[in-house]
Write an enzyme that holds these catalytic residues in place. Structure first.
Site, PDB file in Angstrom:
ATOM      1  N   GLU A  17       0.841  -1.200   0.000  1.00  0.00           N
ATOM      2  CA  GLU A  17       0.000   0.000   0.000  1.00  0.00           C
ATOM      3  C   GLU A  17       0.868   1.237   0.000  1.00  0.00           C
ATOM      4  OE1 GLU A  17      -3.521   0.612   2.720  1.00  0.00           O
ATOM      5  OE2 GLU A  17      -2.258   2.268   3.415  1.00  0.00           O
ATOM      6  N   THR A  51      -4.254   4.789  -1.588  1.00  0.00           N
ATOM      7  CA  THR A  51      -5.323   5.303  -0.732  1.00  0.00           C
ATOM      8  C   THR A  51      -6.017   6.488  -1.390  1.00  0.00           C
ATOM      9  OG1 THR A  51      -3.974   6.895   0.507  1.00  0.00           O
ATOM     10  CG2 THR A  51      -3.998   4.618   1.306  1.00  0.00           C
ATOM     11  N   TYR A  52      -7.201   6.776  -0.834  1.00  0.00           N
ATOM     12  CA  TYR A  52      -8.079   7.806  -1.405  1.00  0.00           C
ATOM     13  C   TYR A  52      -8.897   8.360  -0.259  1.00  0.00           C
ATOM     14  CZ  TYR A  52     -12.309   9.329  -4.034  1.00  0.00           C
ATOM     15  OH  TYR A  52     -13.370  10.015  -4.547  1.00  0.00           O
ATOM     16  N   ALA A  54     -11.539  10.389   2.304  1.00  0.00           N
ATOM     17  CA  ALA A  54     -13.002  10.493   2.418  1.00  0.00           C
ATOM     18  C   ALA A  54     -13.491  11.724   1.669  1.00  0.00           C
ATOM     19  CB  ALA A  54     -13.416  10.557   3.880  1.00  0.00           C
ATOM     20  N   ALA A 126     -19.914   0.945   4.338  1.00  0.00           N
ATOM     21  CA  ALA A 126     -19.178   0.343   3.229  1.00  0.00           C
ATOM     22  C   ALA A 126     -19.993  -0.711   2.496  1.00  0.00           C
ATOM     23  CB  ALA A 126     -17.875  -0.268   3.741  1.00  0.00           C
ATOM     24  N   TYR A 146     -11.078  -6.405  10.549  1.00  0.00           N
ATOM     25  CA  TYR A 146     -10.413  -5.923  11.761  1.00  0.00           C
ATOM     26  C   TYR A 146     -10.277  -7.086  12.755  1.00  0.00           C
ATOM     27  CZ  TYR A 146     -11.720  -1.554   9.571  1.00  0.00           C
ATOM     28  OH  TYR A 146     -11.875  -0.534   8.653  1.00  0.00           O
ATOM     29  N   GLN A 177      -6.776  -4.772   8.783  1.00  0.00           N
ATOM     30  CA  GLN A 177      -6.029  -3.709   9.439  1.00  0.00           C
ATOM     31  C   GLN A 177      -4.735  -4.302   9.994  1.00  0.00           C
ATOM     32  OE1 GLN A 177      -7.806  -0.615  12.412  1.00  0.00           O
ATOM     33  NE2 GLN A 177      -7.189  -2.366  13.608  1.00  0.00           N
ATOM     34  N   LYS A 273       7.693   3.994   1.768  1.00  0.00           N
ATOM     35  CA  LYS A 273       9.117   3.680   1.805  1.00  0.00           C
ATOM     36  C   LYS A 273       9.309   2.202   1.475  1.00  0.00           C
ATOM     37  CE  LYS A 273      10.218   7.800   3.446  1.00  0.00           C
ATOM     38  NZ  LYS A 273      10.969   8.796   2.649  1.00  0.00           N
TER      39      LYS A 273
END
Length: 290
Positions: A17, A51-52, A54, A126, A146, A177, A273
């Site tokens: 990610e 990622t995007y 809210a 979601a 989760y 997560q 990184k």
């Protein structure tokens, strides 16, 4: 390749990610991120997620990174949030992704605005977004899981019922997560199977790179730190190089154990990184998962 195909085999797939850099006024941080993804690409990841925010708070930045990665022949999975978004906004962004020939989406509710304003338009949860995406597109859809429960859920049982709604709405894959105790993941998978949730569970791994970074993460998530991790953090927290190396060693042990237990996938949160991710892949039995 779609998620439902990637995770249909017996091997453990590796993915990463990244996120759009903040305060990147001259584009230098994005250029650096693309350099880091070129390094990650050498390890043949199944995909890289982007990622995007809210309500589309960084939509343009995210889209430009997606476009650059597609041009580099990297399989991409955009994050897709629905809080503070209308159907018209969702449809517009879907068309952008379809134009890039992207096949996979990570469907999320997204974080609510920090100013405490209520911001629900056409979607609140979601599972509503998953259902809408399935009706409108042929994307393969991932959702979040989760292992210790969502921070806003009253308990793990309730959270699993919420996950079941997302799966029943059409999710193909569950990406967890971060967690630091593999037993928590294995028990979580057992609980999912008892609820007849049998989609592939992909383990989200966060290599610790600093004590301050971990402290911030723990304010946002419900995560248990095992004794070995606590002792290592206490020992190395004042030395940035030592704590990074300890984080790599700890994550290496986590990943090797996950591979030995035939987890379908490992999703490494790189924090933009490549260094720690590469060291982990060099340490584990990587040939077992390519």
């Amino acid at each position: 390749m779609k998620l439902r195909d990637i995770y249909s085999t017996d091997k453990t797939n590796i993915s990463f990610e990244v996120f759009p850099p903040k305060d990147d006024f001259d584009g230098a941080k994005t250029d650096k991120l693309l350099e880091e993804t070129e390094i990650l690409k050498q390890y043949n990841p199944s995909l890289i997620s982007v990622t995007y925010g809210a309500g589309g708070s960084n939509k343009d930045k995210s889209y430009n990174i997606l476009k650059s990665l597609v041009e580099r022949n990297i399989n991409i999975m955009p994050h897709f949030t629905c809080v503070c978004s209308s159907k018209e906004q969702i449809d517009s962004y879907l068309n952008d992704l379809i134009d890039l020939n992207i096949e996979n989406i990570l469907a999320l509710r997204g974080d609510e605005p920090q100013n405490n304003d209520i911001c629900y338009l056409d979607f609140r949860y979601a599972n509503e977004l998953v259902e809408y995406l399935n009706q409108k597109t042929d994307f393969s859809i991932a959702v979040a899981g989760y292992p210790e429960g969502h921070v806003l859920a009253p308990d793990l049982k309730t959270d699993i019922q919420n996950l079941k709604k997302k799966v029943n709405a059409g999710a193909d894959v569950i990406i967890t997560q971060m967690f630091f105790d593999n037993d928590k993941l294995y028990k979580y998978i057992d609980l999912l199977e008892k609820e007849n949730i049998k989609k592939p569970v992909i383990a989200g791994i966060l290599p610790i790179i600093s004590y301050k970074q971990l402290e911030k993460m723990l304010t946002l998530a419900k995560v248990t730190l095992p004794k070995k991790l606590i002792e290592g953090l206490d020992k190395y927290k004042d030395n940035k190089d030592d704590i990074k190396n300890f984080g790599i060693d700890f994550a290496t042990e986590q990943c090797q154990d996950l591979i030995d237990n035939k987890i379908k996938g490992i999703h490494i949160y790189t924090l933009n990184k490549s260094y720690s991710a590469v060291k982990i892949l060099e340490n584990i039995s990587y040939q077992a998962c390519i």
